[in-house]
Write a protein that holds these residues in place. Structure first.
Motif, mmCIF file in Angstrom:
data_model
loop_
_atom_site.group_PDB
_atom_site.id
_atom_site.type_symbol
_atom_site.label_atom_id
_atom_site.label_comp_id
_atom_site.label_asym_id
_atom_site.label_seq_id
_atom_site.Cartn_x
_atom_site.Cartn_y
_atom_site.Cartn_z
ATOM 1 N N TYR A 35 0.861 -1.173 0.000
ATOM 2 C CA TYR A 35 0.000 0.000 0.000
ATOM 3 C C TYR A 35 0.897 1.223 0.000
ATOM 4 C CZ TYR A 35 0.718 0.465 5.081
ATOM 5 O OH TYR A 35 1.268 0.620 6.332
ATOM 6 N N TRP A 36 0.281 2.387 -0.255
ATOM 7 C CA TRP A 36 1.046 3.589 -0.577
ATOM 8 C C TRP A 36 0.587 4.746 0.301
ATOM 9 C CZ3 TRP A 36 4.684 2.238 -4.101
ATOM 10 C CH2 TRP A 36 4.474 1.019 -4.749
ATOM 11 N N SER A 37 1.557 5.360 0.960
ATOM 12 C CA SER A 37 1.244 6.371 1.975
ATOM 13 C C SER A 37 1.812 7.753 1.642
ATOM 14 C CB SER A 37 1.837 5.964 3.336
ATOM 15 O OG SER A 37 1.265 4.775 3.825
ATOM 16 N N TRP A 38 1.224 8.739 2.312
ATOM 17 C CA TRP A 38 1.801 10.073 2.381
ATOM 18 C C TRP A 38 2.202 10.333 3.838
ATOM 19 C CZ3 TRP A 38 3.327 12.975 -1.545
ATOM 20 C CH2 TRP A 38 2.786 12.732 -2.810
ATOM 21 N N ILE A 39 3.397 10.892 3.995
ATOM 22 C CA ILE A 39 3.965 11.224 5.292
ATOM 23 C C ILE A 39 4.507 12.637 5.198
ATOM 24 C CG2 ILE A 39 5.836 10.662 6.921
ATOM 25 C CD1 ILE A 39 4.799 7.911 4.664
ATOM 26 N N ARG A 40 4.492 13.359 6.287
ATOM 27 C CA ARG A 40 5.082 14.684 6.261
ATOM 28 C C ARG A 40 5.891 14.942 7.531
ATOM 29 N NH1 ARG A 40 -0.018 18.918 7.102
ATOM 30 N NH2 ARG A 40 -0.609 18.212 9.203
ATOM 31 N N GLN A 41 6.781 15.922 7.425
ATOM 32 C CA GLN A 41 7.601 16.306 8.563
ATOM 33 C C GLN A 41 7.660 17.824 8.643
ATOM 34 O OE1 GLN A 41 11.670 14.850 8.694
ATOM 35 N NE2 GLN A 41 11.594 14.904 10.938
ATOM 36 N N PRO A 42 6.899 18.417 9.557
ATOM 37 C CA PRO A 42 6.985 19.869 9.751
ATOM 38 C C PRO A 42 8.355 20.241 10.299
ATOM 39 C CG PRO A 42 4.974 18.969 10.727
ATOM 40 C CD PRO A 42 5.866 17.811 10.399
ATOM 41 N N THR A 92 2.930 23.591 6.604
ATOM 42 C CA THR A 92 4.276 23.691 6.026
ATOM 43 C C THR A 92 5.111 22.503 6.494
ATOM 44 O OG1 THR A 92 4.231 26.096 5.890
ATOM 45 C CG2 THR A 92 6.408 25.045 6.011
ATOM 46 N N ALA A 93 5.682 21.791 5.542
ATOM 47 C CA ALA A 93 6.411 20.556 5.879
ATOM 48 C C ALA A 93 7.121 20.026 4.649
ATOM 49 C CB ALA A 93 5.442 19.488 6.405
ATOM 50 N N VAL A 94 7.984 19.054 4.886
ATOM 51 C CA VAL A 94 8.486 18.225 3.798
ATOM 52 C C VAL A 94 7.533 17.041 3.682
ATOM 53 C CG1 VAL A 94 10.379 16.832 2.919
ATOM 54 C CG2 VAL A 94 10.871 18.922 4.219
ATOM 55 N N TYR A 95 7.036 16.823 2.477
ATOM 56 C CA TYR A 95 6.060 15.772 2.234
ATOM 57 C C TYR A 95 6.740 14.614 1.501
ATOM 58 C CZ TYR A 95 2.260 18.782 3.741
ATOM 59 O OH TYR A 95 1.418 19.575 4.501
ATOM 60 N N TYR A 96 6.460 13.408 1.990
ATOM 61 C CA TYR A 96 7.044 12.203 1.419
ATOM 62 C C TYR A 96 5.952 11.226 1.003
ATOM 63 C CZ TYR A 96 11.210 13.646 4.111
ATOM 64 O OH TYR A 96 12.274 14.326 4.650
ATOM 65 N N CYS A 97 6.235 10.450 -0.026
ATOM 66 C CA CYS A 97 5.392 9.300 -0.318
ATOM 67 C C CYS A 97 6.207 8.035 -0.023
ATOM 68 C CB CYS A 97 4.868 9.310 -1.745
ATOM 69 S SG CYS A 97 6.084 9.441 -3.068
ATOM 70 N N ALA A 98 5.499 6.969 0.297
ATOM 71 C CA ALA A 98 6.175 5.756 0.746
ATOM 72 C C ALA A 98 5.391 4.517 0.349
ATOM 73 C CB ALA A 98 6.348 5.788 2.264
ATOM 74 N N ARG A 99 6.085 3.407 0.342
ATOM 75 C CA ARG A 99 5.468 2.107 0.067
ATOM 76 C C ARG A 99 5.649 1.199 1.294
ATOM 77 N NH1 ARG A 99 8.230 -2.288 -3.745
ATOM 78 N NH2 ARG A 99 9.303 -2.652 -1.756
ATOM 79 N N SER A 100 4.578 0.539 1.657
ATOM 80 C CA SER A 100 4.638 -0.378 2.795
ATOM 81 C C SER A 100 4.002 -1.705 2.412
ATOM 82 C CB SER A 100 3.910 0.206 3.998
ATOM 83 O OG SER A 100 4.457 1.447 4.374
ATOM 84 N N ARG A 101 4.377 -2.737 3.126
ATOM 85 C CA ARG A 101 3.783 -4.051 2.887
ATOM 86 C C ARG A 101 2.363 -4.101 3.433
ATOM 87 N NH1 ARG A 101 6.295 -8.214 0.833
ATOM 88 N NH2 ARG A 101 8.558 -8.189 0.563
ATOM 89 N N GLY A 107 6.595 2.157 8.349
ATOM 90 C CA GLY A 107 7.767 2.262 9.189
ATOM 91 C C GLY A 107 8.843 3.089 8.530
ATOM 92 N N ILE A 108 9.714 3.640 9.316
ATOM 93 C CA ILE A 108 10.736 4.549 8.812
ATOM 94 C C ILE A 108 11.670 3.881 7.815
ATOM 95 C CG2 ILE A 108 12.312 4.076 10.701
ATOM 96 C CD1 ILE A 108 11.687 7.457 8.920
ATOM 97 N N LYS A 109 11.769 2.562 7.865
ATOM 98 C CA LYS A 109 12.660 1.867 6.942
ATOM 99 C C LYS A 109 11.987 1.523 5.621
ATOM 100 C CE LYS A 109 15.678 -0.107 10.489
ATOM 101 N NZ LYS A 109 16.271 -1.361 11.039
ATOM 102 N N ASP A 110 10.706 1.808 5.496
ATOM 103 C CA ASP A 110 10.010 1.535 4.240
ATOM 104 C C ASP A 110 10.534 2.462 3.151
ATOM 105 O OD1 ASP A 110 6.720 0.837 5.697
ATOM 106 O OD2 ASP A 110 8.524 -0.401 5.467
#
Length: 122
Positions: A35-42, A92-101, A107-110
């Motif tokens: 599955y596919w996520s959005w994550i952000r870091q203000p 306001t943040a850095v936005y990331y996309c990620a893939r997880s099982r 998880g941060i290692k994904d």
């Protein structure tokens, strides 16, 4: 090897809708292992999971964002998109996309994209 790349405007005005796209290569977003996520870091804060879309198109959101966030996908382009409405400077943040099982929490290692800075300012 999967690669994810975020794209979108770096500056958004308050009250507008932020729209970001994640382009995936090296794997299909319809693969039922992931599955596919959005994550952000203000700035100055930790990573925040925002929401996700599954291989079948189901979506899940953080309760804190559910009313403002929307995730969709374009399987023909192997992309998924985040829209966040009514943004404020707190978005306001850095936005990331990620893939997880599938079946596991993000998880941060994904695998994640390199991130894209979004600033909300007039």
């Amino acid at each position: 090897q999967v690669q994810l790349q975020e794209s979108g405007p770096g500056l958004v005005k308050p009250s507008q809708t932020l729209s970001l796209t994640c382009t995936v290569s090296g794997g299909s977003i319809t693969n039922n292992y992931y599955y596919w996520s959005w994550i952000r870091q203000p700035p100055g804060k930790g990573l925040e999971w925002m929401g996700a879309i599954t291989y079948s198109g189901s979506t899940y959101y953080s309760p804190s964002l559910k009313s403002r966030a929307s995730i969709s996908r374009d399987t023909s382009k192997n992309q998924f998109t985040l829209q966040l409405s009514s943004v404020t400077p707190e978005d306001t943040a850095v936005y990331y996309c990620a893939r997880s099982r599938t079946g596991t929490a993000w998880g941060i290692k994904d695998p994640m994209g390199q991130g894209t800075q979004v600033t909300v300012s007039s």
